[in-house]
Scaffold this active site. Sequence first.
Site, PDB file in Angstrom:
ATOM      1  N   ARG A  86      22.220  71.784   1.796  1.00 39.84           N
ATOM      2  CA  ARG A  86      23.021  72.557   2.746  1.00 39.84           C
ATOM      3  C   ARG A  86      22.963  74.064   2.476  1.00 39.84           C
ATOM      4  NH1 ARG A  86      29.343  71.370   3.840  1.00 39.84           N
ATOM      5  NH2 ARG A  86      29.540  71.909   1.647  1.00 39.84           N
ATOM      6  N   ARG A 144      26.318  76.929  -1.485  1.00 35.07           N
ATOM      7  CA  ARG A 144      27.601  76.947  -2.193  1.00 35.07           C
ATOM      8  C   ARG A 144      27.417  76.500  -3.639  1.00 35.07           C
ATOM      9  NH1 ARG A 144      32.008  73.924   1.432  1.00 35.07           N
ATOM     10  NH2 ARG A 144      32.658  73.318  -0.651  1.00 35.07           N
ATOM     11  N   ARG A 197      33.236  65.656  -6.714  1.00 37.76           N
ATOM     12  CA  ARG A 197      34.004  65.876  -5.480  1.00 37.76           C
ATOM     13  C   ARG A 197      34.218  64.562  -4.733  1.00 37.76           C
ATOM     14  NH1 ARG A 197      30.274  70.178  -2.860  1.00 37.76           N
ATOM     15  NH2 ARG A 197      31.558  70.068  -0.986  1.00 37.76           N
ATOM     16  N   LYS A 235      30.680  65.846   9.257  1.00 37.29           N
ATOM     17  CA  LYS A 235      31.760  65.966  10.238  1.00 37.29           C
ATOM     18  C   LYS A 235      31.966  67.386  10.737  1.00 37.29           C
ATOM     19  CE  LYS A 235      35.563  66.183   6.890  1.00 37.29           C
ATOM     20  NZ  LYS A 235      34.705  66.696   5.803  1.00 37.29           N
ATOM     21  N   ARG A 255      43.924  66.252   3.550  1.00 32.56           N
ATOM     22  CA  ARG A 255      43.068  65.676   2.548  1.00 32.56           C
ATOM     23  C   ARG A 255      43.791  64.600   1.741  1.00 32.56           C
ATOM     24  NH1 ARG A 255      38.151  67.616   0.237  1.00 32.56           N
ATOM     25  NH2 ARG A 255      38.049  69.616   1.245  1.00 32.56           N
TER      26      ARG A 255
END
Length: 223
Positions: free
Chosen positions: A127, A160, A171, A13, A88
């Site tokens: 990523r 990360r 997560r 997103k 969130r």
Amino acid sequence: MRLVFLGPPGVGKGTQAEDISLKEDIPHISSGNLLREDVEAKTEIGLKAKAYIEKGLLVPDELVVKIVVGKITTEYCKNGFILDGFPRNLSQAKILDETLNELGEKIDKVFYFTATEDIIIKRLAGRRICKSCGANYHETFMPPAKIMVCDKCGSELYQRKDDNPKTISERLRVYREQTEELIDYYKNNSELAEINCNGNISEIHKKIFKEFHSQSRDEREME
Ligand SMILES: [Zn+2]
């Protein structure tokens, strides 16, 4: 246009928000980027947030709300925004609605992005992010021209700490737990468009633009 982009980490997103932001000239407000800016600048909020981020835990509501609400009430966002990564949970959503309500505004549309867990893990583990401008890349799906170097600004890329399969699963579990009631809330209080992100980026892109340019429910009812 005041939009909310909802969905688990790794659903893509952020990339989509960045794209719509450029094409439609709407500020892209990523709570993750705002937080990272504070962490890097070692602000009071940034230092508090850092400990949570590194453990793969969610940063507490009060810190996130302070940063995001601070940003969307500035001149920069007066004609709209795309919120990415915020709200969130239900309590953040309610604070957001109250804040907008006081300004005589509201969320126009919520985009809810979904994908299967194995696709999400594949995307997140590959990523890479730019250290200085925050641009996102992917080892396989969206590699930079030069290995580990940002196409946009030439800075070094990094992975990360929380982008490893074990932390990702945790997560996702936390995400699902916290967002179920959030999705219900938006189904009842706003216009929600679900975007399935299992396909490739250009397919997803078409779906979003179609939704983006479709009339809102309010407009249809007025006719
Ligand atoms: Zn960069």
